[in-house]
Design a protein around this motif. Structure first.
Motif, PDB file in Angstrom:
ATOM      1  N   GLY A 121       0.811  -1.217   0.000  1.00 40.77           N
ATOM      2  CA  GLY A 121       0.000   0.000   0.000  1.00 40.77           C
ATOM      3  C   GLY A 121       0.844   1.267   0.000  1.00 40.77           C
ATOM      4  O   GLY A 121       2.039   1.272  -0.284  1.00 40.77           O
ATOM      5  N   PHE A 122       0.193   2.365   0.350  1.00 42.92           N
ATOM      6  CA  PHE A 122       0.834   3.679   0.356  1.00 42.92           C
ATOM      7  C   PHE A 122       0.089   4.575   1.329  1.00 42.92           C
ATOM      8  O   PHE A 122      -1.013   4.251   1.786  1.00 42.92           O
ATOM      9  CB  PHE A 122       0.814   4.297  -1.045  1.00 42.92           C
ATOM     10  N   VAL A 123       0.690   5.721   1.655  1.00 42.86           N
ATOM     11  CA  VAL A 123       0.060   6.733   2.506  1.00 42.86           C
ATOM     12  C   VAL A 123       0.039   8.050   1.759  1.00 42.86           C
ATOM     13  O   VAL A 123       1.066   8.491   1.215  1.00 42.86           O
ATOM     14  CB  VAL A 123       0.789   6.901   3.851  1.00 42.86           C
ATOM     15  N   ASP A 124      -1.104   8.677   1.728  1.00 39.61           N
ATOM     16  CA  ASP A 124      -1.282  10.000   1.122  1.00 39.61           C
ATOM     17  C   ASP A 124      -0.762  11.056   2.095  1.00 39.61           C
ATOM     18  O   ASP A 124      -1.384  11.308   3.131  1.00 39.61           O
ATOM     19  CB  ASP A 124      -2.778  10.201   0.831  1.00 39.61           C
ATOM     20  N   GLU A 144      -3.681   2.498  -8.876  1.00 40.82           N
ATOM     21  CA  GLU A 144      -2.747   1.455  -9.294  1.00 40.82           C
ATOM     22  C   GLU A 144      -1.955   0.852  -8.141  1.00 40.82           C
ATOM     23  O   GLU A 144      -1.412  -0.243  -8.287  1.00 40.82           O
ATOM     24  CB  GLU A 144      -1.766   2.040 -10.320  1.00 40.82           C
ATOM     25  N   HIS A 145      -1.871   1.568  -7.005  1.00 38.36           N
ATOM     26  CA  HIS A 145      -0.943   1.148  -5.959  1.00 38.36           C
ATOM     27  C   HIS A 145      -1.603   0.948  -4.603  1.00 38.36           C
ATOM     28  O   HIS A 145      -0.929   0.976  -3.571  1.00 38.36           O
ATOM     29  CB  HIS A 145       0.187   2.172  -5.822  1.00 38.36           C
ATOM     30  N   GLY A 146      -2.905   0.722  -4.574  1.00 43.17           N
ATOM     31  CA  GLY A 146      -3.586   0.499  -3.308  1.00 43.17           C
ATOM     32  C   GLY A 146      -3.103  -0.765  -2.616  1.00 43.17           C
ATOM     33  O   GLY A 146      -2.313  -1.527  -3.176  1.00 43.17           O
ATOM     34  N   PRO A 147      -3.579  -1.033  -1.390  1.00 42.70           N
ATOM     35  CA  PRO A 147      -4.594  -0.245  -0.689  1.00 42.70           C
ATOM     36  C   PRO A 147      -4.011   1.002  -0.027  1.00 42.70           C
ATOM     37  O   PRO A 147      -2.833   1.019   0.342  1.00 42.70           O
ATOM     38  CB  PRO A 147      -5.091  -1.229   0.382  1.00 42.70           C
TER      39      PRO A 147
END
Length: 324
Positions: free
Chosen positions: A43-46, A180-183
């Motif tokens: 995942g990623f963090v906004d 494209e890069h969740g969650p």
């Protein structure tokens, strides 16, 4: 961007953060699932609410070297570092997270800090060949956790650290990147892992009189052998005497309590009870997916390292981050 609102708040389950992280999601419906995903490198963090500033020009690194606590005169392209800007008395004013791409130094810092930071930098330009720009309206910071196999879009400036990668992503690409890069994981999951790693944050672990020694920032953001910069006298004096007035501690909080302490809640000796003298304050308290409720706190140097504490009204056992 005082009224910024991330487009990713439109994702399913998004709950807006408050306070210092207002403008992005606190979580997307499942705090612990999001933490576990990050811990696995998924995942990623906004972090698109954070300020982005660039410094370009032939003299950028030698000039920044004169202003920052870190040695950056020979910063290699792609090499990430941290640095502070101090007041004349050595108190922390800005915490910067930098990378140079060979032509431009990119940095991100706390939300809303770009105006003050660029104002200070502009005032120090003199005859140096540098250009300072607030790029917060053009670029968004996105965090990929350590171990992530996600590929940054071509041409993206990447700041890679042992804790993960910070991407300086064009703002127009943010929604497509999320698809494209969740969650997606929220700011609370990011903060929980930051607290676990004992990493200080400006505005959380600091107040108007914090010096780098108190937070362990000497290890990552201060170079003790570099030349003169504003506030260096305080850094050198405290380093030589070895007596910072306060120290950062990690707290394991009583998990039977329903609530966790708030930022700024007093820290006292448990033996003195909730009416005892305040010996410090809680800086960041979080619920961690493995450790349970934990916190960072700033306490007086002479608080015994093995003393049981009260964080607000919550019993707490301390773990040393900065030695007494």
């Amino acid at each position: 961007m005082p009224s910024y609102e991330s487009p990713l708040l439109a994702l399913p389950g998004a709950v807006a953060a408050e306070g210092q992280d207002a403008g992005v999601a606190a979580h997307y419906g499942d705090l612990f699932r999001e933490q576990r995903a990050l811990a696995r490198g998924e995942g990623f963090v906004d972090l698109s609410h954070r300020a982005v500033v660039t410094v370009s020009g032939a003299d950028r690194l030698s000039w920044l070297h004169l202003l920052l606590t870190q040695h950056v005169a020979e910063l290699a392209p792609g090499h990430a570092t941290e640095a502070l800007i101090l007041s004349a008395k050595g108190h922390i004013e800005h915490a910067l997270y930098l990378v140079d791409d060979g032509a431009t130094t990119w940095l991100h810092t706390e939300p809303g800090a770009a105006e003050a930071l660029t104002g200070y930098l502009e005032s120090m330009k003199f005859f140096y060949r540098v250009e300072v720009a607030d790029r917060s309206g053009e670029f968004a910071v996105v965090y990929l956790p350590a171990g992530s196999i996600a590929t940054a879009p071509a041409g993206t400036v990447v700041r890679e650290t042992p804790y993960g990668r910070d991407l300086f992503l064009p703002r127009g690409d943010l929604s497509a990147f999320a698809g494209e890069h969740g969650p997606a994981a929220g700011a609370l999951a990011y903060e929980a892992l930051r607290v676990e790693a004992h990493r200080p944050r400006l505005g959380r672990e600091t107040d108007h009189r914090t010096i780098p020694h108190e937070l362990g920032w000497l290890d990552s953001a201060v170079h003790l052998q570099k030349g003169c910069y504003r506030g260096q006298e305080t850094v050198a004096r405290v380093q030589n005497l070895g007596r910072p007035p306060r120290r950062l501690v990690f707290l394991h909080l009583d998990g039977s309590e329903v609530a966790i302490p708030e930022h700024g809640d007093p820290v006292r000796l448990a033996a003195d009870g909730p009416e005892g003298r305040a010996l410090g304050f809680v800086t960041t308290a979080v619920r961690h997916h493995e450790l349970g409720p934990v916190a960072l706190a700033l306490v007086k140097r002479n608080v015994p390292a093995d003393a049981a504490l009260l964080a607000g009204t919550v019993p707490a056992a301390q773990e040393t981050v900065v030695e007494p």
